[in-house]
Structure formats: structure tokens, C-alpha cells
Design a protein around this motif. Sequence first.
Motif, short mmCIF file in Angstrom:
data_model
loop_
_atom_site.label_atom_id
_atom_site.label_comp_id
_atom_site.label_asym_id
_atom_site.label_seq_id
_atom_site.Cartn_x
_atom_site.Cartn_y
_atom_site.Cartn_z
N PRO A 122 0.83 -1.22 0.00
CA PRO A 122 0.00 0.00 0.00
C PRO A 122 0.86 1.26 0.00
N LEU A 123 0.46 2.23 -0.80
CA LEU A 123 1.08 3.55 -0.79
C LEU A 123 0.25 4.43 0.14
N LEU A 124 0.85 4.87 1.24
CA LEU A 124 0.12 5.57 2.29
C LEU A 124 -0.09 7.04 1.98
N ALA A 125 0.84 7.62 1.25
CA ALA A 125 0.72 9.04 0.91
C ALA A 125 1.57 9.32 -0.33
N GLY A 126 1.20 10.39 -1.05
CA GLY A 126 2.01 10.78 -2.19
C GLY A 126 1.78 9.91 -3.41
N ARG A 127 2.84 9.77 -4.22
CA ARG A 127 2.73 9.09 -5.50
C ARG A 127 3.87 8.10 -5.71
N GLU A 128 3.75 7.32 -6.80
CA GLU A 128 4.80 6.37 -7.17
C GLU A 128 5.90 7.07 -7.97
N ILE A 129 7.00 6.35 -8.17
CA ILE A 129 8.05 6.80 -9.07
C ILE A 129 7.53 6.75 -10.51
N GLU A 130 7.96 7.72 -11.34
CA GLU A 130 7.55 7.75 -12.74
C GLU A 130 8.79 7.86 -13.63
N PHE A 131 8.64 7.44 -14.88
CA PHE A 131 9.76 7.55 -15.81
C PHE A 131 10.15 9.00 -16.04
N ALA A 132 9.20 9.91 -15.88
CA ALA A 132 9.50 11.33 -16.06
C ALA A 132 10.50 11.84 -15.03
N ASP A 133 10.65 11.12 -13.91
CA ASP A 133 11.58 11.54 -12.88
C ASP A 133 13.04 11.36 -13.31
N ALA A 134 13.26 10.69 -14.42
CA ALA A 134 14.64 10.47 -14.88
C ALA A 134 15.32 11.79 -15.23
N SER A 135 14.57 12.72 -15.77
CA SER A 135 15.17 13.98 -16.20
C SER A 135 14.76 15.15 -15.33
N GLY A 136 14.00 14.91 -14.27
CA GLY A 136 13.56 15.99 -13.40
C GLY A 136 14.32 16.02 -12.10
N PRO A 137 13.81 16.75 -11.11
CA PRO A 137 14.47 16.79 -9.80
C PRO A 137 14.51 15.39 -9.19
N ARG A 138 15.51 15.18 -8.35
CA ARG A 138 15.66 13.86 -7.72
C ARG A 138 14.59 13.68 -6.66
N VAL A 139 13.91 12.53 -6.73
CA VAL A 139 12.81 12.26 -5.81
C VAL A 139 13.04 10.92 -5.12
N ALA A 140 12.31 10.68 -4.04
CA ALA A 140 12.43 9.44 -3.27
C ALA A 140 11.11 9.14 -2.60
N ILE A 141 10.92 7.87 -2.27
CA ILE A 141 9.78 7.41 -1.48
C ILE A 141 10.34 6.73 -0.23
N ILE A 142 9.74 6.99 0.91
CA ILE A 142 10.20 6.39 2.17
C ILE A 142 9.13 5.45 2.70
N ASN A 143 9.54 4.54 3.60
CA ASN A 143 8.54 3.64 4.18
C ASN A 143 8.03 4.22 5.51
#
Length: 816
Positions: A558-579
Motif C-alpha cells: 500500500p502507498l500511504l501518501a504521495g505518488r509512485e516513481i515515474e519515468f518522467a523523474d529520470a530527467s527531473g528533480p531527484r525524488v524518493a519514497i520512504i517507508n
Amino acid sequence: MNALRQDLGYALRGLWRSRGFSLTVIAAMTVGIASTTALFGLLYTLMLRPLPVDEPEDLVELVSQYPGDPRLNTFAWKYFEHFREHNEVFSGLTGVAAAELEVQFDRQFDQGAGAKLRGGYVPANFFGVLGLRPLIGRLLDERDNEPAADGATAAVLSWDYWNGLGRDPSIVGRRVEINGLSAVIVGVTPRGFRGLQLGAPQRIWLPAGAAPGAPSLALIGRLAPGVSREQAETQTRVLDRWRIDDLVQASPTHDPALKRMQLSVESASAGLSPLRDRFGKPLLALMAAVGTLLCLLCINVSGMLLARAETRGREMAIRTSLGASPARLLRQTLTEALALSSLAALLGVALASYGTDFLVRILASARPMPGAAPLDLEIPLDARVLLFNTAAALLTGLLFGIAPALRAMRTRPARFLRTSGASTQTRGERVFARGLVSAQVALSVVLLSAAVLFVGHLSRLRNTGVGFEPDNLMLVSLGPNGNTQQGGENVASYDNLLTRLQAIPGIGSASLVGAIPISGAAASEIVQVEGFEESEQARSYVYRNNIGPQYFRSMGTPLLAGREIEFADASGPRVAIINRTFAEHYFPGGDPIGKHVTFDRNRVAYEVVGVASDAKYTSLDEPAPRTIYLPAFHEDRVSARNLVLQTQAAPAGLESAVRRVVGETLPSSAVVRITTMQDVMDASIVPERLVASLSGWIGMLGALLAAIGLYGLLAYAVSRRMHEIGVRQALGATPRAMRAMIVRDAFAMVAAGLALGAPLAWMSARLAESVFGTLAADLTAPVAAMLAMGAVGWFAAYVPGRRAAAVDPIQALRSE
């Protein structure tokens, strides 16, 4: 010797006349002796069998351990040189770096061409420290530190590999190509030497200078004369301070936690320790359970022999009357018992080989250690295993034969010759026979309690929340296919790959991941979290994993908040998901979305865009660690080589379609392995599965043996008390009262066994908890075992009780 031959011949003739009884005893003892021999063979090979080198008892290994982590014997080359040059406790220090080597022979050895073999890079003193001498040619020495004038490096073959090539002595001096390097075979090791790591035999060795870069070594040393292992450990720990300080300085954050690493010096007479660390305790627990089962079998057979001895009372009385001495009767009865155990031991040897193969197959199904090839373990049936088998035969024969032998020795002729059918047992003999049944019940309680404990632990591991849905989850590992044209390995090609995979009928979603859950291979980092302050001493590692789009959907996390990683993140700002655990530790009561996490290693900051539920990535018996998920791609680089496919049907039917799509979309990649998440989970708990399954069978067998012993004694008692039962019924006793009398006798024996077995079961459970650590011992297992044995006792008493209730008093008195 003539008397012994007479006793043995008489014993064998007597056993042949009672074939049914003899076969029952032999079959029961064969199971016990074969199980014990098989486990001993595996334990001896794993923990005690010395390496085939000179004076293996002087060999030690250097093991480093961070608190809470597994022990490791892997040291960088510069640390090996530091220990080698500054120690005063080793007469020699060497090591080995395991490697997979591709060997190309000429046409004369086509059977070895292109083979990928387990091998190793070793210092030039490797064979000298071990004290090995070549079978043919020579072994590596100082002259091999540098390549020959023509650029060729030296290579040494194992006897096993040389034997597979036809044992041609002209192989010495032959040129081969190993991993693209020119090499000359200079010699063959003696037969039996397969390297230092049990379960991972090596076929070929090269000088460390031939390795691509300075290799990290598993270190092994030979103690100097007069130096104890404790003395070596004391000095080596002093030398290790330089290594730890160097590791701290090399850490981007000067991580002070590294100073908690502890170096120890362990015996290496049986080789390196990883396999022993992993399977030693479970196998010792099983050995204890099988030993207990063997004792239970001896008690059971002893009761059977005592019952048989009573039927032979007139025979012994006549032999005594004709002049046989008590010692001769003792010898004769023991000879019969030893004949039974010897026949069982002979059959047990043959059966043990199948049992050992079965155990090895279970161990081989375990998750390989990081970087290790699958287990390749041979358990030879050597003199020590045969000696153990012989000792087991003698000991068990004496254990179950001593009570009938003592009874025969105390035979009083008048007592037997005056009776005509009533029981000839004295009160003491009846108490002893009942005590044997109670002892069987007690041991069965211990075995059943252990089975409930281990099976319950395995059930908790399998059914506890892991943070993902393992059912219908296919895992595909990718690797290079040998094509030198590395085109098309960009983000767009992986986007296309996942799209095409999801279009396959039966696949719901697809994603990428770097470290497969429960694989124990996730990386760890020190991080700084925006808005969270902590001291240098309080900082600890968090797990890091690289993932692709729709990863949490594919895994069922389950994703509790926010969004998943997307292919568009390859060229955008660095993002992360935490548990969740990460969020609760660093953002207690706050919203982590939009905050930044910075890795100390490269000082790169990532924006938190999502919070996922906890999932386990190291093992099933540990809580989910603080975990951060990063995109598996940045710009045009992809850093994950595992596909996660959520399927709507059985994964096995989709393999061919997946291989075809991967081959068409990523031409420079190949499918290395396809498995399921359930298989990965099962492979991660092989020790627990092994102990739980075998202890369950042992517990059930123990309960069955106790039931047989109780039933046999009660049935025999009813047959010998027919006259008494007939008199009681003639005087007015009802069938119900007769049945209750037999059941009371049964429960008196069962109650005595439960009273003895309960504390033993509790102590065994606490011992298992202290040894294994992850077990939770409480009263559940002993209570469940006691209830089960109470039910077994009732069923065992039911048939004799019905028989007693059905006795016709007229027939019983007439027969007397």
C-alpha cells in the motif's frame, strides 16, 4: 570364540523362528540408526571433517562482525598485507578470492572448452601455508607473483577437474585462456583438496596478480609454534585497529559506528565458516531430536523384548536346570539384542545415504550467500561415519538388550516350571515395564513440544505481515547476453519493455527493482533528514533500494501518501519514497511529503514524494528496517536489473512470453533467472523449514511409538489377566468397570510420563530459545504436547479396554 559362534548361531535361529517380531524390531531400529547416521555424516562434514592439508588443526580464519550483522571473512588486499607483515602469531597468512572463471582449452580438451568454473585468485603463498604438495607439476610460489616474459600467468587445477579432463599428465605446461587471459597450467593439487569453502568447491586457482584489480580475500592463517588461538586473537585485534580507523576515515561521514566492529580468530581446521554459521545450529537441534527418538526406540524395543522374555521363561528355566550359568544366559540374550541392532545398522548404512542426499537437497535449496554459487556438497561415507554407525549399533543393542538380559540372568526355574499360563512377572518387573511406557510418554512429550515450537515459529514467519503480496508474483533477473553491442539500454527501452510486458495476457502490472525483497542484498546509507537533528553517535544506516514505476502496485504494497516513481523523474528533480518506519522515525507527527533527504556518501538531496507501507527486505524474522526508495534510473542510466511482474495466473505459464519480450526489447540483455516471490521466501528460511518439517515428523513418530508401547503393554496385560478378569466378572463386575480398569491403568502410566516430560519439554524449549534467539518459547508448546499425548494414551487404551470388557467369564475360567 567357539562359544560366541554358538550363541550367535542360536540367536539367529531364534530370530528366524520369530520372523515377525524380528522384522518389527529391525525396521524400527533401522529408522532410528539411519536417521542418526545421516545427520551425523552431514554434521561431521559441515563442522568437523578436517581439510586434507598438513596439520589442519593449526589453521585459523579471521572473522569480522558488526554487532547484529552476520560474521564475514572478507578483507581488502591492503588489510591482508597489513596483517601479514605486522603479525607475530602466524607462521603464514594467506587467503582466497572466489571467482567464476571461463576456461578455453584447445581441441584436445574440448570437454572443458568454454566451461564456467568455480575458481579463486590466491596469493603466491597459498599452497605453501596449507602445506600442500602437487600431484603432478608444481603449485604456485613466489615466482608467480609476476606474469611470465610472454605475459602468461600460472594456473593450478584441482584433482577433480583434472580427473574430468581424462587425467592426462601432459596437461602440465599447456596453454589455456582464462577469462580472456593467457595462462599456463603448472600443476595439479592432490586428490581430495577442493578449496577452503565447504559447499563451494574450486576447480582452478590463479595468482592474485591476475585478478582484475586488487581482490578482497577470505583470510586463513597457520598458527606459529606455541601460539594459541586466544593469543593470536589478542594480537590480531590490536593490528585491526588500523583497519577500523582506515575504514572510518574512508567513510564519507567518518562513520563512528564502524568502530564497533569486532575481529575474532576462529578455528579453520574444517574450512571457512559461512556454511557452519548458517546451518550448524539447526542441524545440532535435529541431531538432538533424532538422538532422543533413538532413545525412545530403544525403550520401546526393550519393552517388546521383556514381553518376549516372559514367553521364553520356560526355555530359560530349562536351560538353567540343565546347568546354564547366569553369565551364559546374560551373554546369550545380549547376543540376540546385538544381532538385531547389527542387522538394523547394516540396513541403516544403506538408508542413511538416501537420507543424507535428501538433507543436502534441502540445504541446496537455500538462498545462496551474496555472491556465492549454489551449494555443491558431497557427504562421503568414510571410516568415521561407519565407526559412528557401528558404535550406534553396539550402544543401542546394549540399551534395549540389558533389561531382558538381566531378567534372563535372574531366572528361577521353579517359578516358571510350576506355572501354566498366568503371568510370571514379579511386582518389580511389572513396575519396571510400566516405567518404560512412562519414559516413552515423557520423551514423546519432549519431541512433540519441540515440533510444536519449531512448526509454530515457521508458521509465524510465513504468515506474519511482510508488506507485499507474494502470491502470483514473478521475479525476472536480467544479465548481459555476451553481445558486445550494448545499444538500447536506456530509459526509453525499459519504458517500452514494461509496457510490452503488461500487454502480455495474464500480467497485471510490471516494474523494476534493484534488490529483491527477502534477498538480503539491499544497500545501506547514512542520511541527513531535513528538520531532524541527531548526534553523530545516534546516526545509523537506512536501507536503500532502486525501483521503477508502479513498483508498489506490482508488489501489492500500500502507498500511504504521495505518488509512485515515474519515468518522467529520470530527467527531473531527484525524488524518493520512504517507508512508514522511516517516516515515523524522522518525521514523528509531521508530513514528510516535500521534505528532503540527503545522502552523506555523495551529498545528493532527494525530495520525498511518497510514503509506502513497511516491507521486509532482509529476512522474515526481523522487523522492517527504515527504507528509502530511489528511482532505478537517472538521465539515461538504469540501475536495476530485476523485473517484478504481478500475474493473474500461475507464473510458470508466462515464462516463454516474458523471455521473448525481453529478447526483442533489450537485445543486449538476457534472462538469467525466473522465479517466484514465494520461492524466494521459502529459500530464505530453509534452516527453519528443515527443522520444522523434520522435527514434526520426529514428534509424530515419537507419539506413535509411545502409543504402540502403551497399547502393547495393555494388550499383553489383558491377555495375561484373563483369569482375573473372568473372576471379577463372575463376582459381578460389569464390562464398563473392566474397561475403566484398563483405561485407569493406561492413564496412570501416561500421567507419570506427562509429569516427567512436561519440565523436560519446558527446559528444552527455553534452551532452543537461547540458542536460536528468534524463537519465542512459552507454555503453548509443552501444553499442546501434553494434550496430544493424553489423546494418544486414550486411543492406545481403547482397544485393550474393549477387549477386557468383552471377556466371557465362563470361557476365561474354563481355559484355566
